[in-house]
Every structure is written in structure tokens, then in C-alpha cells.
Design an enzyme around this catalytic site. Structure first.
Site, PDB file in Angstrom:
ATOM      1  N   LYS A  77     -15.188  35.625  53.052  1.00  0.00           N
ATOM      2  CA  LYS A  77     -14.961  34.441  52.850  1.00  0.00           C
ATOM      3  C   LYS A  77     -13.286  34.467  52.582  1.00  0.00           C
ATOM      4  CE  LYS A  77     -16.515  30.173  52.549  1.00  0.00           C
ATOM      5  NZ  LYS A  77     -17.762  29.709  53.379  1.00  0.00           N
ATOM      6  N   GLY A 177     -25.422  12.595  52.068  1.00  0.00           N
ATOM      7  CA  GLY A 177     -24.247  13.122  52.570  1.00  0.00           C
ATOM      8  C   GLY A 177     -24.453  12.965  54.301  1.00  0.00           C
ATOM      9  N   GLY A 179     -23.102  13.319  56.873  1.00  0.00           N
ATOM     10  CA  GLY A 179     -22.004  14.040  57.798  1.00  0.00           C
ATOM     11  C   GLY A 179     -22.883  14.913  58.908  1.00  0.00           C
ATOM     12  N   VAL A 181     -24.132  17.976  58.705  1.00  0.00           N
ATOM     13  CA  VAL A 181     -25.268  18.423  58.610  1.00  0.00           C
ATOM     14  C   VAL A 181     -26.672  17.288  58.294  1.00  0.00           C
ATOM     15  CG1 VAL A 181     -26.866  19.819  56.969  1.00  0.00           C
ATOM     16  CG2 VAL A 181     -24.521  20.707  57.612  1.00  0.00           C
ATOM     17  N   GLY A 182     -26.109  16.420  57.515  1.00  0.00           N
ATOM     18  CA  GLY A 182     -27.074  15.298  57.135  1.00  0.00           C
ATOM     19  C   GLY A 182     -27.682  14.588  58.385  1.00  0.00           C
TER      20      GLY A 182
END
Ligand code: NAD
Length: 368
Positions: A77, A177, A179, A181-182
């Protein structure tokens, strides 16, 4: 004295690197955690308040996520200090400087994360030819556009039906959420007969026990509006989503949204973790003790990184969806079966599965 090696254990990290280029405004940290399974894939996050500890925790989470998904990639990361909403020219300069700074670190493949997007990935590709989550025009598979993670969540939900009292046909779903993903999770679950009864975003929450129109809500969001602009239903504060009685509750927004302070308010049978670390450890334990089935984040939301790995290997969009389905089905079942047979929490079973895979991969590497 500061303990320089405070993050070190038997899995990693392989390296922690500070990357600075003052003249170009670059201040970043890269953690390559474990590369036993192959070069690490992990997002580059841009935010003003990121640090080495967060970077290490996220890199380790990627080690486990990639291992649990059986990818030929380890975990890494990067965090870049900066306001993601900085002027586009400045952002391009910083991202390109970041790409050049990691150019020689070949066991890190850059992916998108909070504050970076497919355009940033295109700049990094242009600089060093090593990133994923690229725009379609240059051969990428736009994982947020196709809903790779939401699709994976719907597969995890299908498997979870065998381990709790939820039947997807007619199941009531609440999504925190709405967005990338949601909204895709809601769309794929609706295709399987589930009913979206509540959705929230940063502005608020809309609830309708008789069902919300998923495409209409998605169209509102695409037009830059909020779920609270939906024409019917009961509107409330964004926290109200926690209280909505439902069969499946999907966190798909921020970390640590369920804590010991609000966990008692959740009224659901199944929590499918779309966001990363959305529930604190003690709150997750409380849910499991109450008999709520929890499918942990790094199992349930692996669709995005699986898609990225398929893109990196030169695969197609159709192939990516097939592989997501196969892996999510197998891993969710394996984790939930172990948890059931051994009487342990799904997260414990998932960590064991991932840890064993990383350790086994490490035995295949040269030791001298
Ligand atoms: P996104 O920015 O597309 O959507 C996030 C949504 O959450 C937005 O609609 C925003 O308004 C809403 N939101 C923000 N704060 C909120 C709050 N306090 N309450 C309710 N809603 C709130 O982000 P995304 O790509 O959908 O990612 C969502 C989460 O899933 C993040 O934690 C991300 O790290 C994680 N995740 C994403 C992917 C992926 O494929 N995009 C994969 C794995 C994990």
C-alpha cells in the site's frame, strides 16, 4: 528510542520506504508487506492526514485479502500526503512524481484507492507501465463502473444464505454509502430478488420498507445529487441507517462506522462488509455473540482487487466477473464453514485461511 521495527513480524513488512521530492510537492510512504505469492498489489491513497501506521495496516490487510483470494500477488500500500481535491495540474504533477519514485520498486503494482482514480492510474502507467484500475481506453477494466466489488458482495450474500436465516428472495437490504460499492451491491442483490429498503450517503438517509427503486437512486447519485433527493420514502440523518430493521446490512462507506456505542442498534441477520474495517473488533465480536452472521471485509469485498489482478494479467471483463464469482463463492463458503464447525468468529476463520496461505507461499521461496 523509537522502535524502528515495531511493525515487523514473521510475515513482513518486506520494506517501508519514504518517498520525497520537495520541488514537486511529493511526500509519500510505501509499504511492501509480503511478496511471497508474487508482486504486491495495493492502492495508493491520497489524503492530508495519512501516516506510516495506517499505511502498514492497509498493506497487511492487502496481504491477507490477496492471499485469501488466492491471487498471485502479495500485499502493499502507498499513502501520499495531500488534498485529493487539489487543482488537477498539481495532482498530476504529484502523482507522476510518485510513480517515478516507485518506478524501480518492481514488487509493487499501484492501484487506485481513496483520493486516486483511474485517471491517476493512467498517469502512473504513462510514467512506469505498472499500475491497475486503468481506463478502458488503454486496456483497463473499470472496476467501479462494472461494479466488481458489489458483484462479489452479492455472491457472498448468496453463499451466506446457507449459514443464516436469510433468503435473498424478498430479503430487506440496507446500504450505508450509496457509492461505487454500495449501489452496485444493491443492483446485483435486487437481481437476485432482494429489496433495497434503505440507503444512505454523506448527506443523509432514505427509508422505505416497501422498497426503493435502485436504478432511480443510482441515477440521482450519477447526477451529483443525494439519496435524500429521492422522490418518496422517509428521509433522515445519515446515522439513521443503523436503526433500519433489515435482513442484510451493508456498510459501504467509511471505516469504524459500527462501534460499541451503536452496535446494539443494528437490527439485522447478516452484515456484509463492503467497506474496509467498517466495524471495530469489539463491536464485531458483540454482533457474532448476538448470532448475527458477519462476512468479513477482506473476504466479502475482494471483487475489486480480483478484477485488478485479472486486468494486470491481461484478462477480459467477462473473465474477471467469472473469476470473482468463483473465488468469492469458494472463499466465503470455506470461511463460513470453518467458523461454523469450529465455533469461531468468521474473521478468525478468515485470518487463519489467509495466514496459512501466506505462510505456505513463503515456504516456496528461496531462503538462501
Ligand atoms: P465511493 O466514494 O464511491 O462511495 C462512498 C459513498 O459513501 C458515497 O456515496 C458517500 O457519500 C458515502 N458516505 C461517505 N461518508 C458517509 C457516511 N458517514 N455515512 C454514509 N455514507 C457516507 O467509495 P467506494 O469506492 O464505494 O468505497 C466505499 C468503501 O469500500 C471504502 O471504504 C473503500 O475503501 C471500500 N472498498 C472499495 C472497493 C472498490 O472496489 N471501490 C473495494 C474494496 C473496498
Amino acid at each position: 528510542m523509537d522502535d524502528m521495527f515495531r511493525f515487523a513480524d514473521e510475515l513482513g513488512p518486506d520494506k517501508i520506504i519514504h518517498l520525497t521530492e520537495p520541488s514537486l510537492g511529493l511526500r509519500a510512504i510505501l509499504v511492501v508487506d509480503n511478496v511471497a505469492a508474487g508482486p504486491s498489489i495495493g492502492g495508493a491513497r491520497m489524503a492530508p492526514d495519512v501516516g506510516v501506521e495506517e499505511c502498514f495496516r492497509l498493506a497487511r490487510a492487502m496481504t491477507f485479502k490477496n492471499a485469501a483470494a488466492g491471487l498471485r500477488h502479495g500485499g502493499g500500500k502507498a499513502v501520499i500526503v495531500g488534498d485529493p481535491a487539489m487543482p488537477p495540474e498539481e495532482k498530476e504533477r504529484v502523482i507522476r512524481a510518485f510513480a517515478r519514485a516507485v518506478g524501480d520498486i518492481e514488487d509493487y503494482i499501484i492501484g487506485p484507492d481513496m483520493g486516486t482514480d483511474e485517471r491517476c492510474m493512467a498517469w502512473t502507467w504513462d510514467e512506469i507501465g505498472r499500475s491497475v484500475g486503468l481506463p478502458r481506453e488503454i486496456g483497463g477494466i473499470p472496476l467501479d463502473e462494472i461494479g466488481a466489488t458489489g458483484f462479489g458482495l452479492s455472491i457472498a450474500a448468496e453463499v451466506a444464505q446457507d449459514f443464516c436465516a436469510v433468503t435473498l428472495e424478498g430479503a430487506h437490504v440496507a446500504v450505508q454509502g450509496f457509492g461505487s460499492v454500495g449501489r452496485h451491491a444493491a443492483r446485483f442483490l435486487a437481481q437476485k430478488g432482494a429489496v433495497l429498503v434503505a440507503a444512505s450517503d454523506s448527506k443523509g438517509c432514505v427509508v422505505d420498507p416497501s422498497g426503493l427503486d435502485v436504478p432511480a437512486l443510482a441515477a440521482l447519485k450519477a447526477a451529483g445529487k443525494s439519496v435524500v433527493d429521492y422522490e418518496s420514502g422517509t428521509k433522515g440523518a445519515r446515522e439513521a441507517i443503523v436503526d433500519v430493521p433489515c435482513d442484510i446490512w451493508i456498510p459501504a462507506a467509511r471505516p469504524d462506522v459500527i462501534t460499541m456505542q451503536n452496535v446494539e442498534r443494528l437490527n439485522t441477520l447478516l452484515v456484509l462488509q463492503g467497506a474496509n474495517i467498517p466495524v471495530t473488533h469489539d463491536a464485531e465480536r458483540a454482533l457474532v455473540e448476538r448470532g448475527v452472521l458477519v462476512v468479513p471485509d477482506f473476504i466479502a469485498n475482494a471483487g475489486g482487487v480480483i478484477c485488478a489482478a485479472v486486468e494486470y494479467a491481461g484478462g477480459t471483463e467477462t473473465g474477471a466477473l467469472q473469476i470473482i464469482e468463483e473465488k468469492l463463492r469458494r472463499n466465503t463458503r470455506s470461511v463460513l464453514e470453518s467458523a461454523q464447525h469450529e465455533g469461531i468468529a468468521p474473521r478468525e476463520a478468515a485470518l487463519r485461511l489467509a495466514g496459512e496461505r501466506v505462510r505456505r507461499a513463503m515456504t516456496y521461496r528461496r531462503k538462501f
